[in-house]
Enzyme design. Structure first.
Site, PDB file in Angstrom:
ATOM      1  N   CYS A   1       0.798  -1.227   0.000  1.00 51.06           N
ATOM      2  CA  CYS A   1       0.000   0.000   0.000  1.00 51.06           C
ATOM      3  C   CYS A   1       0.833   1.282   0.000  1.00 51.06           C
ATOM      4  O   CYS A   1       0.266   2.375  -0.028  1.00 51.06           O
ATOM      5  CB  CYS A   1      -0.957  -0.011   1.181  1.00 51.06           C
TER       6      CYS A   1
ATOM      7  N   HIS B   1      -2.548   7.583   6.471  1.00 45.74           N
ATOM      8  CA  HIS B   1      -2.840   6.297   5.847  1.00 45.74           C
ATOM      9  C   HIS B   1      -4.211   5.824   6.316  1.00 45.74           C
ATOM     10  O   HIS B   1      -5.016   5.381   5.502  1.00 45.74           O
ATOM     11  CB  HIS B   1      -1.750   5.289   6.199  1.00 45.74           C
TER      12      HIS B   1
ATOM     13  N   THR C   1      -8.590   0.172  10.382  1.00 50.98           N
ATOM     14  CA  THR C   1      -8.394  -1.036  11.180  1.00 50.98           C
ATOM     15  C   THR C   1      -7.963  -0.610  12.582  1.00 50.98           C
ATOM     16  O   THR C   1      -7.316   0.429  12.747  1.00 50.98           O
ATOM     17  CB  THR C   1      -7.327  -1.957  10.563  1.00 50.98           C
ATOM     18  N   PRO C   2      -8.330  -1.381  13.605  1.00 55.67           N
ATOM     19  CA  PRO C   2      -8.032  -0.949  14.980  1.00 55.67           C
ATOM     20  C   PRO C   2      -6.558  -0.665  15.224  1.00 55.67           C
ATOM     21  O   PRO C   2      -6.200   0.357  15.823  1.00 55.67           O
ATOM     22  CB  PRO C   2      -8.528  -2.135  15.821  1.00 55.67           C
ATOM     23  N   ALA C   3      -5.665  -1.532  14.753  1.00 60.37           N
ATOM     24  CA  ALA C   3      -4.238  -1.347  15.037  1.00 60.37           C
ATOM     25  C   ALA C   3      -3.647  -0.192  14.245  1.00 60.37           C
ATOM     26  O   ALA C   3      -2.932   0.652  14.790  1.00 60.37           O
ATOM     27  CB  ALA C   3      -3.478  -2.637  14.751  1.00 60.37           C
TER      28      ALA C   3
ATOM     29  N   GLU D   1      -0.688   4.769  14.045  1.00 57.98           N
ATOM     30  CA  GLU D   1      -0.334   5.933  13.227  1.00 57.98           C
ATOM     31  C   GLU D   1      -0.605   7.227  13.984  1.00 57.98           C
ATOM     32  O   GLU D   1       0.207   8.160  13.937  1.00 57.98           O
ATOM     33  CB  GLU D   1      -1.110   5.930  11.910  1.00 57.98           C
TER      34      GLU D   1
ATOM     35  N   LYS E   1     -10.109   7.774   3.327  1.00 56.13           N
ATOM     36  CA  LYS E   1     -10.535   6.470   2.824  1.00 56.13           C
ATOM     37  C   LYS E   1     -12.038   6.254   2.950  1.00 56.13           C
ATOM     38  O   LYS E   1     -12.592   5.352   2.314  1.00 56.13           O
ATOM     39  CB  LYS E   1      -9.743   5.357   3.511  1.00 56.13           C
TER      40      LYS E   1
ATOM     41  N   HIS F   1      -9.949   1.959   0.617  1.00 54.65           N
ATOM     42  CA  HIS F   1      -8.496   1.767   0.589  1.00 54.65           C
ATOM     43  C   HIS F   1      -8.126   1.243  -0.795  1.00 54.65           C
ATOM     44  O   HIS F   1      -8.410   0.091  -1.137  1.00 54.65           O
ATOM     45  CB  HIS F   1      -8.083   0.780   1.676  1.00 54.65           C
TER      46      HIS F   1
ATOM     47  N   PHE G   1       2.215  -3.328   3.941  1.00 52.14           N
ATOM     48  CA  PHE G   1       2.520  -4.565   4.661  1.00 52.14           C
ATOM     49  C   PHE G   1       4.036  -4.740   4.778  1.00 52.14           C
ATOM     50  O   PHE G   1       4.805  -4.305   3.926  1.00 52.14           O
ATOM     51  CB  PHE G   1       1.932  -5.766   3.927  1.00 52.14           C
TER      52      PHE G   1
END
Length: 402
Positions: free
Chosen positions: A170, A298, A302-304, A309, A327, A332, A390
């Site tokens: 990404c 970004h 997502t939770p994490a 960030e 987003k 995304h 990733f």
């Protein structure tokens, strides 16, 4: 770094074609997300229950006959995106000034044309000897490679400079700016067509769903109840050129890259890679964090990702910064996220219109004061974009005025 002039830029997303469609939707806070209507269906025969950002009309837009060798959904979107905002006319001017061999092509993607390869495997033909092979009409070798779109764009534009595909998940089409800047700085090119294209396919939908990262509702970046992302597709481009000593306009002023390699799909828990990328971009631009007026995060929802960030941003920037994820408008867009959200950052810089966040209404108290849900207006001198991939592959970009 030596500033790089941005001669033109454009994006085509679920919001529409070209920068005016993007700008209008951002101002109106109109999302491009829809309930998933893209196959293949799951075991129950229904589409995966989620929301997506789909570009309308690609099914009825085959490539011109001379480009049939590269036919696939991804290259259709690349061709459509190239037609917007006078990109080709501006590119012709660059070629006239420098020559086609001095203009590089640097394209980011994560899945390229894998959707075409999925179709090829579902239509395997069995020969007289019992072996299987791709059906003749889909056995086009270049299409079944990650370089398919870069190769197509080089042939479609007639450019003959270095041609590079960046596939770092990404962060792919953010890193194209850094790659092009290095090519120009090294004297290997005088200008570059950079961009990114990624389209919907089964591998994307079911791959991310297998990681339990896809929400069943429109994504809610930085909301305390966020539960996953919404996937999208997009294509976008920018034309870069070695800047003159005395000129006006928008510029790439800095880039920062890092690879924290913490985990294949989970960011570093303290966001160290993200901090390094942002700090590197600021240092290369020669500015302090307080000088940045807008940061496109970004922000995948997502939770994490969002909490990590936000912590990284809070460690570097004052609370006066307007930071947001867009987003909720586009989904995304994976390997195209870097170029799309760089376009949004450039629009904010040019017009003073700073987007907020869609679909979210309950700010996560764990996130810093930089996160803004509402749109705002402010004249700013610098805008940034974060794109994280990733494997901890991170890129941050700084844009400014000449």
């Amino acid at each position: 770094m030596t500033p790089i002039a941005i001669r033109a830029f454009s994006a085509t997303t679920a919001l529409g074609r070209g920068i005016e469609a993007q700008r209008e939707a951002l101002l109106a806070r109109r999302s491009g997300l829809r309930r998933n209507d893209f196959g293949p269906p799951g075991e129950d025969g229904a589409p995966l229950p989620c929301w997506i950002g789909r570009v309308d009309g690609l099914e009825a837009m085959p490539l011109p006959p001379q480009f049939a060798r590269w036919e696939c959904r991804n290259n259709r979107l690349a061709w459509l995106a190239l037609q917007q905002d006078d990109l080709l006319a501006t590119l012709a001017d660059l070629v006239e000034r420098h020559g086609a061999e001095r203009v590089a092509v640097v394209i980011g993607t994560s899945t390229s044309s894998i959707g075409e390869t999925e179709q090829a495997y579902t239509r395997l033909a069995t020969g007289a000897d019992g072996t299987s092979a791709f059906a003749t009409d889909i056995a086009r070798p270049i299409v079944h490679t990650v370089h398919a779109t870069g190769d197509f764009i080089q042939h479609a534009t007639g450019l003959r400079g270095p041609c590079i595909t960046v596939a770092t998940a990404c962060s792919s089409s953010a890193k194209v700016f850094a790659q092009a800047a290095r090519l120009i700085d090294a004297g290997l090119a005088d200008a570059a067509l950079v961009g990114g294209v990624d389209t919907m396919c089964g591998s994307v939908l079911y791959g991310f769903n297998s990681l339990q990262l896809v929400s069943t509702q429109p994504c809610r970046p930085f909301d305390e109840a966020r539960d996953g992302l919404s996937l999208g597709e997009a294509g976008g481009f920018a034309l870069l050129e070695r800047a003159g000593d005395d000129e006006a306009g928008l510029q790439l002023r800095g880039y920062g890259e890092s690879s924290d390699a913490h985990h294949m799909s989970t960011p570093h828990p303290q966001g160290l890679g993200a901090q390094y990328a942002m700090a590197d971009a600021l240092a290369r631009a020669g500015i302090d964090a307080a000088q940045v007026g807008y940061l496109n995060l970004h922000g995948t929802a997502t939770p994490a990702n969002d909490s990590i960030e936000a912590a990284a941003v809070n460690a570097l920037f004052p609370a006066t910064l307007h930071a947001s994820s867009t987003k909720g408008w586009t989904g995304h867009t994976l390997g195209a996220a870097g170029i799309v959200e760089s376009v949004f950052a450039l629009l904010a810089l040019h017009h003073g219109e700073l987007p907020g966040i869609l679909n979210s209404d309950a700010p996560d108290p764990a996130c810093g004061g930089q996160i803004r849900f509402d749109n705002a207006r402010a004249e700013i001198d610098y805008a940034m974009n974060n794109s994280f991939g990733f494997g901890g592959n991170n890129c941050s970009l700084v844009f400014g005025r000449a």
